[in-house]
Structures are given as C-alpha cells and as structure tokens.
Design an enzyme around this catalytic site. Sequence first.
Site, short mmCIF file in Angstrom:
data_model
loop_
_atom_site.label_atom_id
_atom_site.label_comp_id
_atom_site.label_asym_id
_atom_site.label_seq_id
_atom_site.Cartn_x
_atom_site.Cartn_y
_atom_site.Cartn_z
N ASP A 36 0.86 -1.18 0.00
CA ASP A 36 0.00 0.00 0.00
C ASP A 36 0.90 1.24 0.00
OD1 ASP A 36 -1.97 1.88 0.28
OD2 ASP A 36 -2.76 1.14 2.18
N HIS A 37 1.42 1.57 -1.18
CA HIS A 37 2.36 2.68 -1.32
C HIS A 37 1.85 3.71 -2.31
CE1 HIS A 37 5.56 0.95 1.04
NE2 HIS A 37 5.61 -0.13 0.30
N THR A 104 4.40 2.24 10.84
CA THR A 104 4.87 3.63 10.90
C THR A 104 5.33 4.16 9.55
OG1 THR A 104 7.05 2.85 11.64
CG2 THR A 104 5.49 3.55 13.34
N GLY A 105 5.38 3.33 8.52
CA GLY A 105 5.48 3.79 7.16
C GLY A 105 6.85 4.23 6.67
N GLU A 106 6.83 4.83 5.46
CA GLU A 106 8.03 5.32 4.81
C GLU A 106 7.73 6.69 4.18
OE1 GLU A 106 6.69 2.29 3.45
OE2 GLU A 106 7.71 1.04 4.92
N ASN A 109 5.42 7.51 0.99
CA ASN A 109 3.96 7.57 1.04
C ASN A 109 3.44 8.95 1.41
OD1 ASN A 109 3.64 4.76 0.58
ND2 ASN A 109 4.25 4.39 2.70
N GLY A 173 11.20 -3.19 15.29
CA GLY A 173 11.88 -2.74 16.50
C GLY A 173 11.01 -2.91 17.73
#
Length: 322
Positions: A36-37, A104-106, A109, A173
């Site tokens: 989902d990008h 927490t994504g990139e 996006n 993490g």
Amino acid sequence: MKFGFFCPHEQHAPSTLLDHAELAENVGFDSVWTSDHFHPWWHSGAHCGAAWPWLGTALERTDKVEFATGVTPPIARYHPGLLTQWTATLNAMHPGRFRVTFATGEAMNEEPLGYEWPDYPERRARLVDACRIYDRLVTGEFASYDGHYWSLDDARLYTVPEERPPLYVAGNGVHTAEVAGRYADGFLTLADVETYENELVPALEAGAADAGRDPDEISRTKQLTVSYDEEYAAAVESAEFWSGTVAVDFDDAVSDPREIERQGRALDGDDWTDEWGVVTDDFADVERVVDEHENAGFDEIEFLSSSPSQATFAEKAAERLF
C-alpha cells in the site's frame, strides 16, 4: 503453519496481480498480502497501483483466500477512521477475509503528497492514535477521541461486519512491537529470528501484559523475501528490483524512486543478496528458512517472491511446503 503470497504493486501491474492472487488461491495459499504505497521502491519498469480499489476487485475474483495489507501507514495521507471504514466494509462484503496492517510507514507515502515526514517517535504516536480509533469505531458505536494527532468527533460506522476484523501491526523494533502487544490481533515483521526472539517477543509480551492481554493470542507473521529460479543468475537479476530496500532504511527521508534505485544499484551484488532474503536455485534453502521460523514460533510465513516466474515459485511452494 499458514502460508501467504505477497502481491507487490511496486513490481507488477494491478491486472497482473489479480492473476497472481487467483494463482495463490488455486495452488493452496492461505492468504494474499498486498503493498500500500504511493511511490515504489524502484523507478525503472516499476508500477504502483492503489491497494484499496485493487482489494475490492481481488476479493471478488477469488472465493476463500484471505487478504491483508502489508502495510498501511496511518501517518498523514490516511485518516485511521477511513481505514477502519474501508476494512469494515470489505469484511461486511466478504466476512472474515480481510485484515488491515498498520505501521509507521516510509517517506515515499507522505512527502510526494506534500505531507511532512516526521521522526519515529511522532510516527509511533500517530500509530497508537490509529489503533485506538480502530478499536472504537469497529464496534459500530458512536465514538469520540482526542488523540495526539488523530481525533474523532461523535463518529460512527454504520456498516460493520458481525465479527471484528483483525488489526495487525507491523514492525521491526521493540517500540512498535510493544504497540502491537497492546492493541493488535496480529504482528508482522521482517526481523531475523535472533532479533525476533531476543528483542521483539519480549517487547510484544510486555505490551500485552501492560494491556492485560494474552500475548499467545496475537498471531505472528514473518514476511520472507525470496527469489527462486533453477538458474541462480536469473534469480539474482529478478531480485535486484528490491535492492533499494537494503540501501535505504525505512526511517530515511528518501521518497524519490530514482534516488532509491540509484542507491540500490550502487550496492555490491553479494552484499545486497546476502541481506535481502533467500536468493537461490535450490528450493531446499527456502524450506530450511521456513523451518527456522516455524521453530521460532511464527504462525504464518508471507512470501514476497521476486522470482522470475511467480507461477513456478507458487507451484513449487505448494508442492514442497503445504
């Protein structure tokens, strides 16, 4: 052990991915996961279709295989209330067949759409907001929430499924694993077995304990990256598309696929293939890694296959693993 098949919008056109989803169901995979990008992890020859309209079509094209996002970041472009509504709607139409995965994504996006790319503590706080909003809205009751970043004001979902759709949280993490322990029905990770056992499991259990939850009820999924072909050079060539994921860290503020590709191509081939995943001409290598993760306590392996032939990989997996 359950097995999932990943449909990456970055690497294939949406119509091709529909064929892959049908293939996965037909050979016996339990689940289909999809990215989902907004931007992909590569530039040359890449795609990047939208996950949510694709999911509706894919669910209609298949009969029983489960679907999941891997992953959906509720950082800026998506309000978590909308994500909850979309998840509830898909499950109302296809009961028990869809789970959403928050993370927490990139930067890819958010920045291309004009949003800021906050540092990790801020993104984690927004993730917590999203999990809390999901829990409130998925009940179908009116809910208000005054969050750190995301809020609700007497909001209600009028279309909800009979059973709660599972919420997964993905992370590599300890701090995100702790969030998963507090809120999630499932946990997805890319981490190696040693990190998972020594760092992530204790954090997951600590989060569950603080929330009064049983950590054994949280499903554990590993995304395993694989490129398999009888010709090793072909497996390497096909997997190079993902070398940018080795060159660029998920926390890096890099959102231009041209730059990600440049950094990926600059890596030495042996370095990125050793770090990326299983690149092999011997499927026994895949079996050994699957056994290792099953022994570590994972409930599901989700394969991101960058194999030259997805049909060959899927059929070999069905023959050797299921």
